[in-house]
Design a protein around this motif. Structure first.
Motif, short mmCIF file in Angstrom:
data_model
loop_
_atom_site.label_atom_id
_atom_site.label_comp_id
_atom_site.label_asym_id
_atom_site.label_seq_id
_atom_site.Cartn_x
_atom_site.Cartn_y
_atom_site.Cartn_z
N ALA A 177 111.74 102.77 79.24
CA ALA A 177 110.55 102.63 78.40
C ALA A 177 109.40 102.03 79.18
O ALA A 177 108.24 102.46 79.04
N GLY A 178 109.68 101.04 80.03
CA GLY A 178 108.62 100.44 80.84
C GLY A 178 108.00 101.44 81.80
O GLY A 178 106.76 101.47 81.96
N ALA A 179 108.83 102.28 82.44
CA ALA A 179 108.29 103.28 83.35
C ALA A 179 107.49 104.34 82.59
O ALA A 179 106.45 104.82 83.09
N LEU A 180 107.92 104.70 81.39
CA LEU A 180 107.17 105.66 80.59
C LEU A 180 105.81 105.10 80.17
O LEU A 180 104.80 105.82 80.15
N PRO A 186 103.76 106.51 74.86
CA PRO A 186 103.87 105.40 73.88
C PRO A 186 105.34 105.05 73.61
O PRO A 186 105.84 105.20 72.49
N ALA A 187 106.02 104.56 74.65
CA ALA A 187 107.45 104.29 74.53
C ALA A 187 107.71 102.79 74.47
O ALA A 187 107.03 101.99 75.12
N THR A 188 108.69 102.39 73.68
CA THR A 188 109.14 101.00 73.62
C THR A 188 110.67 101.00 73.59
O THR A 188 111.31 102.00 73.25
N ALA A 189 111.24 99.86 73.96
CA ALA A 189 112.69 99.71 73.98
C ALA A 189 113.13 98.79 72.85
O ALA A 189 112.61 97.67 72.72
N ALA A 200 113.30 108.73 68.51
CA ALA A 200 113.95 107.83 69.45
C ALA A 200 115.21 108.49 70.03
O ALA A 200 115.74 109.44 69.46
N VAL A 201 115.68 107.96 71.16
CA VAL A 201 116.92 108.41 71.77
C VAL A 201 117.72 107.18 72.18
O VAL A 201 117.16 106.19 72.65
N ASP A 202 119.01 107.24 71.94
CA ASP A 202 119.90 106.10 72.23
C ASP A 202 120.55 106.29 73.60
O ASP A 202 121.07 107.37 73.91
N VAL A 203 120.49 105.26 74.42
CA VAL A 203 121.14 105.29 75.73
C VAL A 203 122.60 104.86 75.54
O VAL A 203 122.88 103.68 75.34
#
Length: 304
Positions: A177-180, A186-189, A200-203
Protein backbone atom coordinates in the motif's frame (compact mmCIF):
# COMPACT_ATOMS: atom_id res chain seq x y z
CA UNK A 1 24.74 -58.74 -31.93
CA UNK A 2 26.76 -58.02 -28.80
CA UNK A 3 25.10 -58.51 -25.47
CA UNK A 4 24.65 -55.61 -23.10
CA UNK A 5 26.49 -55.99 -19.80
CA UNK A 6 24.27 -57.17 -16.99
CA UNK A 7 24.76 -54.24 -14.69
CA UNK A 8 22.40 -55.65 -12.08
CA UNK A 9 24.24 -58.93 -11.90
CA UNK A 10 27.79 -57.54 -11.91
CA UNK A 11 27.30 -54.38 -9.87
CA UNK A 12 24.31 -54.58 -7.57
CA UNK A 13 24.08 -58.25 -6.67
CA UNK A 14 27.66 -58.60 -5.35
CA UNK A 15 27.13 -55.58 -3.13
CA UNK A 16 23.87 -57.00 -1.80
CA UNK A 17 25.55 -60.35 -1.19
CA UNK A 18 28.37 -58.63 0.68
CA UNK A 19 25.84 -56.81 2.87
CA UNK A 20 23.96 -60.00 3.64
CA UNK A 21 27.10 -61.61 5.04
CA UNK A 22 26.95 -59.42 8.16
CA UNK A 23 24.22 -58.47 10.60
CA UNK A 24 24.98 -54.77 10.07
CA UNK A 25 24.70 -55.04 6.29
CA UNK A 26 21.47 -57.04 6.49
CA UNK A 27 19.95 -54.48 8.86
CA UNK A 28 20.97 -51.61 6.57
CA UNK A 29 19.35 -53.37 3.60
CA UNK A 30 16.18 -53.92 5.60
CA UNK A 31 16.12 -50.23 6.53
CA UNK A 32 16.57 -49.25 2.89
CA UNK A 33 13.71 -51.59 1.94
CA UNK A 34 11.46 -49.68 4.34
CA UNK A 35 12.61 -46.53 2.56
CA UNK A 36 11.45 -48.03 -0.73
CA UNK A 37 8.05 -48.71 0.85
CA UNK A 38 7.87 -45.06 1.93
CA UNK A 39 9.02 -43.74 -1.47
CA UNK A 40 5.60 -43.90 -3.24
CA UNK A 41 3.99 -42.05 -0.32
CA UNK A 42 6.80 -39.46 -0.43
CA UNK A 43 6.38 -38.95 -4.19
CA UNK A 44 2.61 -38.64 -3.88
CA UNK A 45 3.00 -36.01 -1.17
CA UNK A 46 5.61 -34.20 -3.25
CA UNK A 47 3.45 -34.01 -6.37
CA UNK A 48 0.13 -33.43 -4.61
CA UNK A 49 0.24 -29.63 -4.50
CA UNK A 50 2.31 -28.96 -7.64
CA UNK A 51 -0.75 -27.72 -9.62
CA UNK A 52 -1.39 -25.09 -6.91
CA UNK A 53 2.22 -24.18 -6.16
CA UNK A 54 5.63 -25.47 -7.22
CA UNK A 55 7.50 -23.92 -4.28
CA UNK A 56 7.43 -27.04 -2.13
CA UNK A 57 8.44 -29.23 -5.08
CA UNK A 58 11.35 -26.92 -5.90
CA UNK A 59 12.54 -26.86 -2.31
CA UNK A 60 12.30 -30.64 -1.84
CA UNK A 61 14.18 -31.40 -5.07
CA UNK A 62 16.83 -28.83 -4.13
CA UNK A 63 17.44 -30.59 -0.81
CA UNK A 64 17.61 -33.98 -2.54
CA UNK A 65 20.11 -32.69 -5.09
CA UNK A 66 22.20 -30.94 -2.45
CA UNK A 67 22.39 -33.99 -0.18
CA UNK A 68 23.31 -36.34 -3.07
CA UNK A 69 25.95 -33.92 -4.32
CA UNK A 70 27.54 -33.55 -0.90
CA UNK A 71 27.41 -37.30 -0.31
CA UNK A 72 29.24 -37.88 -3.59
CA UNK A 73 31.70 -35.06 -2.90
CA UNK A 74 32.58 -36.29 0.58
CA UNK A 75 32.54 -40.06 -0.05
CA UNK A 76 36.30 -40.38 0.42
CA UNK A 77 36.14 -38.66 3.80
CA UNK A 78 33.22 -40.86 4.80
CA UNK A 79 35.13 -44.00 3.83
CA UNK A 80 37.72 -43.15 6.49
CA UNK A 81 35.13 -43.00 9.28
CA UNK A 82 34.37 -46.10 11.30
CA UNK A 83 31.74 -46.54 13.97
CA UNK A 84 32.69 -47.71 17.44
CA UNK A 85 30.88 -50.66 19.04
CA UNK A 86 28.73 -48.30 21.10
CA UNK A 87 27.85 -46.16 18.05
CA UNK A 88 27.02 -49.24 16.00
CA UNK A 89 24.76 -50.57 18.75
CA UNK A 90 22.97 -47.21 19.00
CA UNK A 91 22.48 -47.08 15.23
CA UNK A 92 21.13 -50.62 15.14
CA UNK A 93 18.65 -49.81 17.90
CA UNK A 94 17.37 -46.81 15.94
CA UNK A 95 16.95 -48.86 12.77
CA UNK A 96 15.21 -51.76 14.53
CA UNK A 97 12.86 -49.45 16.43
CA UNK A 98 11.89 -47.57 13.26
CA UNK A 99 11.37 -50.77 11.25
CA UNK A 100 9.21 -52.23 14.02
CA UNK A 101 7.00 -49.14 14.23
CA UNK A 102 6.72 -48.49 10.49
CA UNK A 103 3.81 -50.91 9.75
CA UNK A 104 1.73 -49.20 12.47
CA UNK A 105 2.41 -45.64 11.21
CA UNK A 106 1.07 -45.80 7.68
CA UNK A 107 -1.94 -43.61 8.52
CA UNK A 108 -0.17 -40.33 7.64
CA UNK A 109 2.96 -39.01 5.97
CA UNK A 110 4.54 -37.30 8.96
CA UNK A 111 5.08 -40.40 11.19
CA UNK A 112 6.54 -42.29 8.23
CA UNK A 113 8.86 -39.35 7.58
CA UNK A 114 10.03 -39.38 11.21
CA UNK A 115 10.71 -43.13 11.09
CA UNK A 116 12.58 -42.78 7.78
CA UNK A 117 14.69 -40.04 9.40
CA UNK A 118 15.44 -42.42 12.28
CA UNK A 119 16.46 -45.14 9.82
CA UNK A 120 18.80 -42.79 7.97
CA UNK A 121 20.26 -41.59 11.26
CA UNK A 122 20.69 -45.17 12.43
CA UNK A 123 22.43 -46.18 9.21
CA UNK A 124 24.80 -43.20 9.45
CA UNK A 125 25.49 -43.78 13.16
CA UNK A 126 26.13 -47.52 12.80
CA UNK A 127 28.29 -47.05 9.69
CA UNK A 128 30.30 -43.90 10.37
CA UNK A 129 29.74 -43.23 14.07
CA UNK A 130 28.51 -40.19 15.94
CA UNK A 131 31.47 -38.18 14.62
CA UNK A 132 29.73 -38.09 11.26
CA UNK A 133 26.99 -35.84 12.65
CA UNK A 134 29.53 -33.40 14.10
CA UNK A 135 31.86 -33.30 11.08
CA UNK A 136 29.23 -33.17 8.32
CA UNK A 137 26.50 -30.97 9.74
CA UNK A 138 25.39 -29.49 6.41
CA UNK A 139 25.08 -32.92 4.81
CA UNK A 140 23.06 -34.15 7.80
CA UNK A 141 20.74 -31.13 7.66
CA UNK A 142 20.21 -31.45 3.89
CA UNK A 143 19.53 -35.19 4.10
CA UNK A 144 17.05 -34.86 6.98
CA UNK A 145 15.27 -32.06 5.08
CA UNK A 146 14.44 -34.58 2.34
CA UNK A 147 12.50 -37.01 4.54
CA UNK A 148 9.26 -34.99 4.43
CA UNK A 149 7.93 -34.21 0.93
CA UNK A 150 6.62 -30.77 1.94
CA UNK A 151 9.54 -29.09 3.74
CA UNK A 152 7.78 -25.72 3.80
CA UNK A 153 5.04 -27.05 6.10
CA UNK A 154 7.11 -27.58 9.29
CA UNK A 155 8.96 -24.31 8.69
CA UNK A 156 5.64 -22.51 8.31
CA UNK A 157 4.34 -24.02 11.55
CA UNK A 158 7.48 -22.89 13.36
CA UNK A 159 7.22 -19.39 11.87
CA UNK A 160 3.57 -19.03 12.88
CA UNK A 161 4.39 -20.28 16.39
CA UNK A 162 7.04 -17.61 17.06
CA UNK A 163 5.53 -14.60 15.25
CA UNK A 164 2.33 -12.58 15.80
CA UNK A 165 -0.80 -13.53 13.87
CA UNK A 166 -0.42 -12.73 10.14
CA UNK A 167 2.77 -10.80 10.86
CA UNK A 168 4.30 -11.13 7.39
CA UNK A 169 0.97 -10.75 5.60
CA UNK A 170 0.30 -7.43 7.38
CA UNK A 171 3.83 -6.24 6.72
CA UNK A 172 3.48 -7.04 3.02
CA UNK A 173 0.10 -5.27 2.86
CA UNK A 174 1.62 -2.15 4.41
CA UNK A 175 4.64 -2.24 2.10
CA UNK A 176 2.45 -2.74 -0.96
CA UNK A 177 0.00 0.00 0.00
CA UNK A 178 2.84 2.41 0.80
CA UNK A 179 4.50 1.78 -2.57
CA UNK A 180 1.17 2.25 -4.36
CA UNK A 181 0.68 5.59 -2.58
CA UNK A 182 4.08 6.72 -3.86
CA UNK A 183 2.85 6.00 -7.38
CA UNK A 184 -0.35 7.99 -6.83
CA UNK A 185 -2.80 5.17 -6.13
CA UNK A 186 -5.37 5.72 -3.34
CA UNK A 187 -4.30 2.60 -1.43
CA UNK A 188 -4.25 2.00 2.33
CA UNK A 189 -3.41 -1.02 4.47
CA UNK A 190 -5.89 -2.39 7.00
CA UNK A 191 -4.42 -5.43 8.76
CA UNK A 192 -3.58 -7.77 5.86
CA UNK A 193 -5.86 -5.95 3.40
CA UNK A 194 -4.76 -3.56 0.66
CA UNK A 195 -7.81 -1.36 0.23
CA UNK A 196 -8.95 1.08 -2.45
CA UNK A 197 -12.15 3.17 -2.56
CA UNK A 198 -13.49 0.65 -5.09
CA UNK A 199 -12.53 -2.54 -3.26
CA UNK A 200 -9.83 -4.46 -1.43
CA UNK A 201 -7.62 -7.55 -1.70
CA UNK A 202 -6.44 -9.72 1.18
CA UNK A 203 -2.80 -10.80 1.38
CA UNK A 204 -2.99 -14.46 2.37
CA UNK A 205 -0.19 -16.87 3.21
CA UNK A 206 0.52 -17.89 -0.37
CA UNK A 207 1.23 -14.27 -1.33
CA UNK A 208 3.31 -13.14 1.65
CA UNK A 209 6.64 -14.13 0.08
CA UNK A 210 7.61 -16.63 2.80
CA UNK A 211 7.83 -19.70 0.59
CA UNK A 212 9.89 -17.87 -2.02
CA UNK A 213 12.17 -16.45 0.68
CA UNK A 214 12.74 -19.99 1.92
CA UNK A 215 13.55 -21.18 -1.60
CA UNK A 216 15.98 -18.31 -2.12
CA UNK A 217 17.65 -19.10 1.21
CA UNK A 218 18.22 -22.69 0.06
CA UNK A 219 19.37 -21.38 -3.33
CA UNK A 220 21.98 -19.26 -1.56
CA UNK A 221 23.10 -22.28 0.45
CA UNK A 222 23.38 -24.43 -2.68
CA UNK A 223 25.32 -21.76 -4.56
CA UNK A 224 27.69 -21.30 -1.64
CA UNK A 225 28.39 -25.05 -1.55
CA UNK A 226 28.78 -25.44 -5.32
CA UNK A 227 30.98 -22.32 -5.63
CA UNK A 228 33.09 -23.51 -2.65
CA UNK A 229 32.59 -20.32 -0.65
CA UNK A 230 33.28 -19.88 3.05
CA UNK A 231 30.53 -20.22 5.64
CA UNK A 232 30.48 -16.45 6.09
CA UNK A 233 30.00 -15.81 2.37
CA UNK A 234 27.42 -18.59 2.09
CA UNK A 235 25.36 -17.10 4.91
CA UNK A 236 25.62 -13.78 3.08
CA UNK A 237 24.16 -15.42 -0.03
CA UNK A 238 21.32 -16.82 2.09
CA UNK A 239 20.56 -13.40 3.60
CA UNK A 240 20.62 -11.68 0.23
CA UNK A 241 18.27 -14.31 -1.18
CA UNK A 242 15.74 -13.77 1.62
CA UNK A 243 15.84 -9.98 1.28
CA UNK A 244 15.56 -10.19 -2.53
CA UNK A 245 12.55 -12.52 -2.34
CA UNK A 246 10.67 -10.24 0.06
CA UNK A 247 11.61 -7.12 -1.94
CA UNK A 248 10.38 -8.67 -5.21
CA UNK A 249 7.17 -9.73 -3.52
CA UNK A 250 6.17 -6.10 -2.86
CA UNK A 251 5.62 -5.16 -6.54
CA UNK A 252 3.81 -8.48 -6.98
CA UNK A 253 1.42 -7.49 -4.17
CA UNK A 254 0.95 -4.11 -5.82
CA UNK A 255 0.17 -5.65 -9.20
CA UNK A 256 -2.25 -8.20 -7.75
CA UNK A 257 -4.08 -5.54 -5.76
CA UNK A 258 -4.54 -3.26 -8.79
CA UNK A 259 -5.50 -6.18 -11.03
CA UNK A 260 -8.07 -7.47 -8.53
CA UNK A 261 -9.82 -4.14 -8.02
CA UNK A 262 -9.47 -2.38 -11.37
CA UNK A 263 -8.55 -4.80 -14.17
CA UNK A 264 -10.95 -7.67 -13.58
CA UNK A 265 -10.81 -11.28 -12.45
CA UNK A 266 -9.05 -12.60 -15.56
CA UNK A 267 -6.01 -10.34 -15.06
CA UNK A 268 -5.89 -11.16 -11.36
CA UNK A 269 -6.03 -14.90 -12.13
CA UNK A 270 -3.19 -14.54 -14.63
CA UNK A 271 -0.82 -12.71 -12.29
CA UNK A 272 -1.86 -14.86 -9.33
CA UNK A 273 -1.54 -18.10 -11.30
CA UNK A 274 1.52 -20.09 -12.36
CA UNK A 275 2.32 -18.05 -15.49
CA UNK A 276 2.33 -14.65 -13.82
CA UNK A 277 4.08 -16.05 -10.76
CA UNK A 278 6.81 -17.62 -12.89
CA UNK A 279 7.53 -14.25 -14.51
CA UNK A 280 8.34 -12.75 -11.11
CA UNK A 281 10.24 -15.89 -10.07
CA UNK A 282 12.31 -15.92 -13.24
CA UNK A 283 13.20 -12.25 -12.85
CA UNK A 284 14.08 -12.80 -9.19
CA UNK A 285 16.38 -15.75 -9.92
CA UNK A 286 18.06 -13.89 -12.79
CA UNK A 287 18.83 -10.81 -10.70
CA UNK A 288 19.94 -12.92 -7.75
CA UNK A 289 22.22 -15.14 -9.85
CA UNK A 290 24.07 -12.25 -11.45
CA UNK A 291 24.33 -10.45 -8.11
CA UNK A 292 25.92 -13.48 -6.42
CA UNK A 293 28.25 -14.18 -9.34
CA UNK A 294 29.37 -10.54 -9.35
CA UNK A 295 30.15 -10.80 -5.63
CA UNK A 296 32.12 -14.02 -6.15
CA UNK A 297 34.13 -12.57 -9.05
CA UNK A 298 34.85 -9.34 -7.18
CA UNK A 299 36.10 -11.18 -4.09
CA UNK A 300 38.11 -13.58 -6.24
CA UNK A 301 39.71 -10.61 -7.93
CA UNK A 302 40.63 -9.05 -4.60
CA UNK A 303 42.09 -12.34 -3.38
CA UNK A 304 44.24 -12.58 -6.51
Amino acid sequence: MSKLPKMTQFSVLPRIQDCLRSFHGSLVLLGLFVGLCYLPIWLAGLLDRVPQSSDGFTLATAFVGLSLYMLWKQHRQLAQLEASEADRLLGHMLIIAAIGLFPFCRFAIWPQAILWALILSGIACSTWGLRFFAQHQLLVAAALATVYPRPTVPVRLLWEAITPYKFLERWMAQAGAGALQLLGWPATAVQSLVTFPEGAVDVNWGCNGFDMALIMAVTGLVMGVFLKQSWKKTLGFVGIGIVAALAFNVPRIMLLAVASVYWGQSWFDFWHGPWGGQLFTGLLFTVYYYTVMAMVKRRSGKAA
